[in-house]
Write a protein that holds these residues in place. Structure first.
Motif, mmCIF file in Angstrom:
data_model
loop_
_atom_site.group_PDB
_atom_site.id
_atom_site.type_symbol
_atom_site.label_atom_id
_atom_site.label_comp_id
_atom_site.label_asym_id
_atom_site.label_seq_id
_atom_site.Cartn_x
_atom_site.Cartn_y
_atom_site.Cartn_z
ATOM 1 N N UNK A 1 -11.936 -51.235 -51.596
ATOM 2 C CA UNK A 1 -12.764 -51.134 -52.800
ATOM 3 C C UNK A 1 -13.391 -49.744 -52.896
ATOM 4 N N UNK A 2 -13.567 -49.267 -54.111
ATOM 5 C CA UNK A 2 -14.203 -47.975 -54.355
ATOM 6 C C UNK A 2 -15.345 -48.193 -55.347
ATOM 7 N N UNK A 3 -16.401 -47.347 -55.236
ATOM 8 C CA UNK A 3 -17.486 -47.380 -56.224
ATOM 9 C C UNK A 3 -17.538 -46.031 -56.935
ATOM 10 N N UNK A 4 -17.780 -46.055 -58.217
ATOM 11 C CA UNK A 4 -17.839 -44.784 -58.970
ATOM 12 C C UNK A 4 -18.691 -44.923 -60.229
ATOM 13 N N UNK A 5 -19.224 -43.769 -60.672
ATOM 14 C CA UNK A 5 -19.968 -43.769 -61.936
ATOM 15 C C UNK A 5 -19.017 -43.686 -63.137
ATOM 16 N N UNK A 6 -17.953 -42.866 -62.982
ATOM 17 C CA UNK A 6 -17.061 -42.604 -64.127
ATOM 18 C C UNK A 6 -15.618 -42.907 -63.727
ATOM 19 N N UNK A 7 -14.859 -43.495 -64.632
ATOM 20 C CA UNK A 7 -13.424 -43.706 -64.397
ATOM 21 C C UNK A 7 -12.627 -42.960 -65.461
ATOM 22 N N UNK A 8 -11.641 -42.195 -65.005
ATOM 23 C CA UNK A 8 -10.668 -41.585 -65.912
ATOM 24 C C UNK A 8 -9.363 -42.350 -65.719
ATOM 25 N N UNK B 1 -10.129 -40.217 -74.948
ATOM 26 C CA UNK B 1 -11.465 -40.540 -75.461
ATOM 27 C C UNK B 1 -12.242 -41.408 -74.476
ATOM 28 N N UNK B 2 -13.575 -41.374 -74.626
ATOM 29 C CA UNK B 2 -14.389 -42.368 -73.919
ATOM 30 C C UNK B 2 -14.145 -43.688 -74.642
ATOM 31 N N UNK C 1 -14.556 -47.930 -75.513
ATOM 32 C CA UNK C 1 -15.707 -48.721 -75.963
ATOM 33 C C UNK C 1 -16.607 -49.084 -74.769
ATOM 34 N N UNK C 2 -16.079 -48.946 -73.549
ATOM 35 C CA UNK C 2 -16.889 -49.209 -72.344
ATOM 36 C C UNK C 2 -17.440 -47.865 -71.844
ATOM 37 N N UNK C 3 -18.763 -47.770 -71.776
ATOM 38 C CA UNK C 3 -19.400 -46.499 -71.418
ATOM 39 C C UNK C 3 -18.893 -46.004 -70.055
ATOM 40 N N UNK C 4 -18.614 -44.728 -69.968
ATOM 41 C CA UNK C 4 -18.170 -44.050 -68.741
ATOM 42 C C UNK C 4 -16.746 -44.406 -68.306
ATOM 43 N N UNK C 5 -16.018 -45.124 -69.136
ATOM 44 C CA UNK C 5 -14.608 -45.432 -68.851
ATOM 45 C C UNK C 5 -13.768 -44.702 -69.904
ATOM 46 N N UNK C 6 -12.989 -43.717 -69.438
ATOM 47 C CA UNK C 6 -12.216 -42.867 -70.357
ATOM 48 C C UNK C 6 -10.739 -43.232 -70.315
ATOM 49 N N UNK C 7 -10.133 -43.370 -71.471
ATOM 50 C CA UNK C 7 -8.680 -43.565 -71.548
ATOM 51 C C UNK C 7 -8.002 -42.239 -71.868
ATOM 52 N N UNK C 8 -7.068 -41.843 -71.001
ATOM 53 C CA UNK C 8 -6.228 -40.668 -71.263
ATOM 54 C C UNK C 8 -4.823 -41.247 -71.203
ATOM 55 N N UNK C 9 -4.349 -41.713 -72.344
ATOM 56 C CA UNK C 9 -3.187 -42.609 -72.348
ATOM 57 C C UNK C 9 -2.208 -42.226 -73.457
ATOM 58 N N UNK C 10 -1.043 -42.881 -73.410
ATOM 59 C CA UNK C 10 -0.022 -42.584 -74.420
ATOM 60 C C UNK C 10 0.473 -41.158 -74.283
ATOM 61 N N UNK D 1 -14.527 -30.706 -70.641
ATOM 62 C CA UNK D 1 -15.466 -30.366 -71.723
ATOM 63 C C UNK D 1 -16.048 -31.629 -72.352
ATOM 64 N N UNK D 2 -15.185 -32.664 -72.491
ATOM 65 C CA UNK D 2 -15.636 -33.912 -73.101
ATOM 66 C C UNK D 2 -16.728 -34.552 -72.231
ATOM 67 N N UNK D 3 -16.525 -34.526 -70.893
ATOM 68 C CA UNK D 3 -17.531 -35.091 -69.983
ATOM 69 C C UNK D 3 -18.852 -34.336 -70.154
ATOM 70 N N UNK D 4 -18.728 -33.007 -70.237
ATOM 71 C CA UNK D 4 -19.932 -32.188 -70.397
ATOM 72 C C UNK D 4 -20.650 -32.541 -71.704
ATOM 73 N N UNK D 5 -19.865 -32.634 -72.793
ATOM 74 C CA UNK D 5 -20.538 -32.902 -74.081
ATOM 75 C C UNK D 5 -21.036 -34.347 -74.155
ATOM 76 N N UNK D 6 -20.523 -35.233 -73.275
ATOM 77 C CA UNK D 6 -21.055 -36.604 -73.232
ATOM 78 C C UNK D 6 -22.294 -36.692 -72.339
ATOM 79 N N UNK D 7 -22.735 -35.537 -71.823
ATOM 80 C CA UNK D 7 -24.013 -35.514 -71.102
ATOM 81 C C UNK D 7 -23.913 -35.445 -69.591
#
Ligand SMILES: Cc1cc2nc3c(=O)[nH]c(=O)nc-3n(C[C@H](O)[C@H](O)[C@H](O)COP(=O)(O)OP(=O)(O)OC[C@H]3O[C@@H](n4cnc5c(N)ncnc54)[C@H](O)[C@@H]3O)c2cc1C
Length: 481
Positions: A190-197, A321-322, A324-333, A351-357
């Motif tokens: 198991x892994x724990x994380x704040x953000x998932x790409x 994009x980020x 609908x689930x906060x901090x979960x990013x889809x880089x797909x297709x 850059x997107x992570x930075x602009x998301x705060x």
């Protein structure tokens, strides 16, 4: 607790890992296969597209040209095979001529440099083996070829050198979210994380579904490719494109980085995300198409073939994009030109992570380059002599077709190769005319010795692709081990 976890070690995941390794983050990449780059990123045409192909109103169009311009620096830093050889897109019918003009304009509007329409006379002079039926061609000098698997290995090695952690053989099975972040359950731990790409390629919709962030579907589209004998090396010196179809760029002639010509791919919508089989029908389609513009190419020259699956999204464009689930990013297709676009996608996501705060603080020390593998076959006789004196393992040829030495195989193992394909795609042992007929057992032996595992556990590309069965008389000893 990690700050960021990347799920998927294809070219996009590896590019992201390297890009984010510039910052003070606890960063990891989780990959289900035994090594990175073993899915679509290994089974493609290896073209860095020139920048003018994809429509301007798509993310594919935005990142094709941006990505194209980043590959020279990457190849310099990470020492993978890369050559800017240019491309020709052929018009063989009068009605195709207008398309060449249209594409040229599309590229120029985007800033693509050096586009030229060549006359029939110029095409014949520059590429004398093309069919006389070619009327004109659009020349794009910015197109390049790359060894995509070497790029994946280089990117991840660079990321690891700068502190990123890599966990191969970890298939993500479930993800739970709580107030502090996510728990990712894999086949190993198991892994724990704040953000998932989420960069899981063909399986990105299934990974997104684990947190109910799957507002898209992935539709696999198969492409078969055929590698031809070195006899045909030089038959064309640029990448040759026909007029594209609605679903693909058509069947191409590709002078690969290391010399051999490759032809393909097909484009066939399929239901399986795992079926990488080639077919008689696919081969027939490819060679019939190619012969129309290069009549001397024949299926008799095939030395090996493979198929890859494009991860086409139902939106038919990249999704970055980020969710609908906060901090979960889809880089797909990320279908074609995903290889080309990968480095630009990586900087865009940062850059997107930075602009998301998220605070991204650059590391004081970040090393951009790696040493890269030695290339004995490319050394002069004098260099070879000095190199062998320094390390006698360079004096023992393992792969006769490609002149790959024991020292290079050992380099591959030291730098992460765990399988025959891992060695093959790092240093070319087994890539030549005999396709491993001579060197497979020698490479297996070296893997077995260096990794301390028995021969029957050596695989071609991970569990289920073992090469030999265990010897019954030693089985009990090994089982005890
Ligand atoms: C035949 C063909 C030819 C192509 N030619 C070109 C070309 O010439 N130029 C170009 O620019 N593009 C080309 N493309 C497209 C290009 O190959 C892709 O866009 C690119 O490789 C996508 O990279 P990726 O990292 O998104 O996906 P992948 O390489 O598929 O990586 C995704 C990774 O996620 C892992 N994964 C999946 N599920 C899980 C899970 N549950 N847990 C952990 N890990 C998981 C997979 O094992 C895989 O390694 C071609 C594609 C094909 C099929």
């Amino acid at each position: 607790m990690y700050d960021v976890i990347i799920i998927g070690g294809g070219i996009v995941g590896c590019a992201l890992a390297r890009e984010l390794s510039r910052y003070d983050l606890r960063l990891a990449l989780i990959e289900k296969e035994v090594e990175v780059g073993f899915e679509t990123s290994k089974t493609n045409s290896g073209i860095i597209h020139a920048g003018h192909h994809s429509s301007p109103d798509t993310l594919k169009g935005k990142f094709e040209w941006a990505g194209n311009q980043m590959w020279d620096d990457l190849a310099g830093d990470l020492k993978f095979g890369f050559k800017r050889i240019g491309e020709l897109l052929l018009a063989q019918l009068p009605e195709d001529l207008q398309y060449l003009e249209q594409l040229k304009k599309q590229g120029e509007t985007r800033g693509v440099t050096g586009l030229e329409i060549w006359s029939q006379k110029r095409v014949r002079k520059e590429e004398p083996n093309l069919s006389h039926s070619v009327l004109q061609a659009l020349y794009a000098p910015t197109a390049a070829v790359v060894n995509p698997y070497e790029a994946c290995f280089g990117l991840i090695e660079s990321a690891q050198q700068n502190g990123a952690e890599l966990f191969c053989g970890n298939q993500v099975l479930a993800i739970d979210q709580d107030n502090d972040g996510f728990t990712i359950q894999t086949s190993q731990k198991n892994f724990r994380t704040h953000i998932i790409l989420n960069v899981a390629g063909l399986f990105a919709d299934q990974v997104a579904a684990m947190v109910a962030a799957d507002n898209f579907k992935i539709l696999p589209r198969k492409g078969e490719e055929y590698m031809l004998d070195r006899r045909l090396q030089g038959i064309v010196s640029r990448i040759i494109f026909p007029i594209p179809t609605a679903t693909s760029k058509g069947v191409l002639i590709i002078p690969t980085v290391d010399g051999p010509i490759m032809v393909g791919p097909t484009a066939e919508d399929v239901s399986s995300r795992e079926d990488q089989s080639t077919s008689f029908a696919g081969a027939s389609k490819i060679f019939a198409a190619v012969r129309k513009y290069c009549p001397a190419i024949s299926e008799r020259d095939t030395i090996t073939e493979f198929a890859g699956l494009r991860a086409v999204s139902d939106a038919n464009d990249f999704i970055i994009e980020q969710s609908s689930v906060k901090n979960f990013y889809n880089i797909a297709g990320i279908q074609s030109p995903g290889l080309t676009a990968a480095p630009a996608i990586a900087t865009y996501v940062a850059e997107m992570l930075r602009s998301d705060g998220f605070t991204l603080v650059g590391k004081k020390v970040w090393k951009s380059d790696i040493d890269g593998p030695p290339h004995f076959a490319q050394m002069s006789p004098k260099e070879r002599k000095v190199t062998i004196e320094r390390d006698p393992a360079f004096g023992r040829i393992v792969c006769r077709c490609e002149s790959i030495t024991e020292a290079e195989v050992l380099y591959a193992i030291k730098h992460g190769a765990r399988t025959l394909d891992g060695v093959k795609f790092r240093v070319r042992a087994g890539m030549g005319r005999c396709q491993g007929g001579f060197c497979t057992t020698r490479v297996m032996d070296l893997l077995s010795q260096k990794l301390g595992i028995p021969l029957h556990k050596i695989t071609k590309r991970g569990q289920g692709s073992e090469i030999c069965a265990p010897r019954q008389d030693i089985l009990s000893v090994e089982d005890k081990r």
